[in-house]
Design a protein around this motif. Structure first.
Motif, PDB file in Angstrom:
ATOM      1  N   LEU A  59       0.822  -1.308  -0.011  1.00  0.00           N
ATOM      2  CA  LEU A  59       0.047   0.028   0.080  1.00  0.00           C
ATOM      3  C   LEU A  59       0.776   1.442   0.097  1.00  0.00           C
ATOM      4  N   LEU A  60       1.860   1.266   0.812  1.00  0.00           N
ATOM      5  CA  LEU A  60       2.891   2.440   0.879  1.00  0.00           C
ATOM      6  C   LEU A  60       3.519   2.802  -0.399  1.00  0.00           C
ATOM      7  N   ILE A  61       4.083   1.423  -1.080  1.00  0.00           N
ATOM      8  CA  ILE A  61       4.647   1.772  -2.222  1.00  0.00           C
ATOM      9  C   ILE A  61       3.655   2.151  -3.207  1.00  0.00           C
ATOM     10  N   GLY A  62       2.409   1.726  -3.233  1.00  0.00           N
ATOM     11  CA  GLY A  62       1.549   2.369  -4.399  1.00  0.00           C
ATOM     12  C   GLY A  62       1.310   3.606  -4.213  1.00  0.00           C
ATOM     13  N   GLY A  63       1.111   4.034  -2.863  1.00  0.00           N
ATOM     14  CA  GLY A  63       0.661   5.286  -2.626  1.00  0.00           C
ATOM     15  C   GLY A  63       1.758   6.638  -3.090  1.00  0.00           C
ATOM     16  N   ILE A  64       3.224   6.193  -2.562  1.00  0.00           N
ATOM     17  CA  ILE A  64       4.350   6.810  -3.020  1.00  0.00           C
ATOM     18  C   ILE A  64       4.567   7.024  -4.304  1.00  0.00           C
ATOM     19  N   THR A  65       4.369   5.936  -4.974  1.00  0.00           N
ATOM     20  CA  THR A  65       4.726   5.763  -6.440  1.00  0.00           C
ATOM     21  C   THR A  65       3.562   6.574  -7.296  1.00  0.00           C
ATOM     22  N   SER A  66       2.372   6.750  -7.021  1.00  0.00           N
ATOM     23  CA  SER A  66       1.354   7.141  -7.855  1.00  0.00           C
ATOM     24  C   SER A  66       1.556   8.557  -7.413  1.00  0.00           C
ATOM     25  N   ALA A  67       1.801   9.131  -6.151  1.00  0.00           N
ATOM     26  CA  ALA A  67       1.814  10.730  -5.913  1.00  0.00           C
ATOM     27  C   ALA A  67       2.920  11.239  -6.797  1.00  0.00           C
ATOM     28  N   ILE A  68       4.236  10.484  -6.798  1.00  0.00           N
ATOM     29  CA  ILE A  68       5.351  11.063  -7.516  1.00  0.00           C
ATOM     30  C   ILE A  68       5.071  10.980  -9.104  1.00  0.00           C
ATOM     31  N   VAL A  69       4.399   9.923  -9.388  1.00  0.00           N
ATOM     32  CA  VAL A  69       4.229   9.918 -11.066  1.00  0.00           C
ATOM     33  C   VAL A  69       3.198  10.916 -11.315  1.00  0.00           C
ATOM     34  N   GLY A  70       2.188  10.976 -10.516  1.00  0.00           N
ATOM     35  CA  GLY A  70       1.048  11.713 -10.749  1.00  0.00           C
ATOM     36  C   GLY A  70       1.305  13.160 -11.013  1.00  0.00           C
ATOM     37  N   PHE A  71       2.485  13.773 -10.078  1.00  0.00           N
ATOM     38  CA  PHE A  71       2.763  15.196 -10.315  1.00  0.00           C
ATOM     39  C   PHE A  71       3.658  15.420 -11.476  1.00  0.00           C
ATOM     40  N   ILE A  72       4.574  14.107 -11.843  1.00  0.00           N
ATOM     41  CA  ILE A  72       5.222  14.394 -13.030  1.00  0.00           C
ATOM     42  C   ILE A  72       4.399  14.392 -14.234  1.00  0.00           C
ATOM     43  N   ILE A  73       3.522  13.367 -14.383  1.00  0.00           N
ATOM     44  CA  ILE A  73       2.978  13.217 -15.728  1.00  0.00           C
ATOM     45  C   ILE A  73       1.645  14.551 -15.763  1.00  0.00           C
ATOM     46  N   ASN A  74       1.380  15.001 -14.820  1.00  0.00           N
ATOM     47  CA  ASN A  74       0.573  16.298 -14.896  1.00  0.00           C
ATOM     48  C   ASN A  74       0.987  17.384 -14.321  1.00  0.00           C
ATOM     49  N   TRP A  75       2.457  17.502 -14.637  1.00  0.00           N
ATOM     50  CA  TRP A  75       3.184  18.765 -13.905  1.00  0.00           C
ATOM     51  C   TRP A  75       2.607  20.017 -14.266  1.00  0.00           C
ATOM     52  N   ASN A  76       2.207  20.318 -15.917  1.00  0.00           N
ATOM     53  CA  ASN A  76       1.704  21.449 -16.272  1.00  0.00           C
ATOM     54  C   ASN A  76       0.053  21.981 -15.692  1.00  0.00           C
ATOM     55  N   GLU A  77      -0.511  21.037 -15.048  1.00  0.00           N
ATOM     56  CA  GLU A  77      -1.663  21.305 -14.443  1.00  0.00           C
ATOM     57  C   GLU A  77      -1.239  21.825 -13.207  1.00  0.00           C
ATOM     58  N   TYR A  78      -0.305  21.260 -12.607  1.00  0.00           N
ATOM     59  CA  TYR A  78      -0.191  21.559 -11.016  1.00  0.00           C
ATOM     60  C   TYR A  78       1.120  22.398 -10.794  1.00  0.00           C
ATOM     61  N   VAL A  79       1.635  22.768 -11.750  1.00  0.00           N
ATOM     62  CA  VAL A  79       2.867  23.642 -11.597  1.00  0.00           C
ATOM     63  C   VAL A  79       2.565  24.980 -10.847  1.00  0.00           C
ATOM     64  N   HIS A  80       1.675  25.639 -10.960  1.00  0.00           N
ATOM     65  CA  HIS A  80       1.013  27.096 -10.527  1.00  0.00           C
ATOM     66  C   HIS A  80       0.912  26.763  -8.958  1.00  0.00           C
ATOM     67  N   TYR A  81       0.378  25.667  -8.488  1.00  0.00           N
ATOM     68  CA  TYR A  81       0.087  25.307  -6.951  1.00  0.00           C
ATOM     69  C   TYR A  81       1.607  25.699  -6.524  1.00  0.00           C
ATOM     70  N   PHE A  82       2.527  25.012  -7.071  1.00  0.00           N
ATOM     71  CA  PHE A  82       3.874  25.159  -6.201  1.00  0.00           C
ATOM     72  C   PHE A  82       4.437  26.402  -6.355  1.00  0.00           C
ATOM     73  N   THR A  83       4.358  27.280  -7.721  1.00  0.00           N
ATOM     74  CA  THR A  83       4.872  28.480  -7.736  1.00  0.00           C
ATOM     75  C   THR A  83       4.144  29.572  -7.001  1.00  0.00           C
ATOM     76  N   ASP A  84       2.824  29.425  -6.743  1.00  0.00           N
ATOM     77  CA  ASP A  84       2.024  30.301  -5.780  1.00  0.00           C
ATOM     78  C   ASP A  84       2.194  29.818  -4.331  1.00  0.00           C
ATOM     79  N   PHE A  85       2.623  28.711  -4.085  1.00  0.00           N
ATOM     80  CA  PHE A  85       2.677  28.205  -2.754  1.00  0.00           C
ATOM     81  C   PHE A  85       1.232  27.945  -2.368  1.00  0.00           C
ATOM     82  N   ARG A  86       0.515  27.310  -3.109  1.00  0.00           N
ATOM     83  CA  ARG A  86      -0.987  27.047  -2.601  1.00  0.00           C
ATOM     84  C   ARG A  86      -0.753  25.772  -1.763  1.00  0.00           C
ATOM     85  N   ILE A  87      -0.348  25.611  -0.554  1.00  0.00           N
ATOM     86  CA  ILE A  87      -0.316  24.457   0.147  1.00  0.00           C
ATOM     87  C   ILE A  87      -1.557  23.362   0.101  1.00  0.00           C
TER      88      ILE A  87
END
Length: 226
Positions: free
Chosen positions: A14-42
């Motif tokens: 379960l832990l491996i699946g959750g961590i892998t999905s979180a990392i890959v999810g942000f990488i493949i959808n980076w254009n969609e979520y990049v403004h969250y990081f640049t604007d510090f939307r925690i």
């Protein structure tokens, strides 16, 4: 295996699946979520993180169901064919069949007019390469005969688990589920022999302690007689 070992396998997967999905999810959808990081939307980052982890946990459960099903099928295969080499040959045929279908059927179903075949071959290669590495490492840890069963599990079982998303043909979901399944499946197949050893050691320890308990009354009775 003991229940404690199964629980540990379950929780770690379960832990491996959750961590892998979180990392890959942000990488493949980076254009969609990049403004969250640049604007510090925690809050938005944590919300997206929780969403990806949730999907990763779901994928890990699917992976574990496939793993337990494969263990059963593997035992049936050995029982039916009565030969490791013959059963391995059958698995090789199934591996080639699944890889061919993964390329050809998806191309026939989803390819547009004039579209190249290479993207579909690339997706199959993305599955094949980690599977070969995992199977090679499994054989190195155990024995040569483990290579084909490990490769069969990593390719055939992964494709079966992956099939619902393949039908939808949404690239982000395809890659998200693929990498999560590969991580979970690789962990389970590589850790299996170690868990079996631990289970045997625990069983032997219980048997030895039981033997000591059964022998102790005899010793006491002899002393009382003397």
């Amino acid at each position: 295996m003991t229940s404690r070992i199964w629980v540990r396998l379950f929780m770690t997967t379960l832990l491996i699946g959750g961590i892998t999905s979180a990392i890959v999810g942000f990488i493949i959808n980076w254009n969609e979520y990049v403004h969250y990081f640049t604007d510090f939307r925690i809050l938005n980052i944590l919300s997206a993180l929780f969403w990806f982890i949730l999907w990763g946990v779901l994928y890990s459960v699917v992976s574990q169901m496939g793993f337990f099903a494969y263990l059963t099928v593997h035992r049936f295969g050995l029982g039916i064919f009565k030969s490791v080499s013959l059963w391995n040959g059958v698995q090789v045929v199934l591996i080639l069949f699944v890889l061919f279908d993964l390329v050809y059927l998806r191309y026939e179903t989803f390819a547009k007019s004039g579209e190249s075949l290479f993207p579909y071959i690339g997706l199959a290669a993305l599955l094949l390469i980690p599977s070969l590495v995992t199977a090679w490492y499994k054989a190195k840890q155990t024995n040569r005969e483990a290579f084909i069963p490990a490769l069969f599990f990593m390719i055939v079982v992964t494709v079966i688990e992956w099939f619902p998303v393949l039908r939808v043909n949404e690239p982000s979901w395809i890659y998200l589920m693929l990498f999560s399944l590969l991580a979970c499946n690789a962990y389970q197949i590589l850790i299996l022999h170690k868990l079996n050893i631990q289970s045997q050691q625990a069983r032997q320890s219980r048997q030895s302690s039981t033997n000591k308990i059964t022998k102790s009354p005899k010793k006491i009775s002899k002393k009382t007689v003397q």
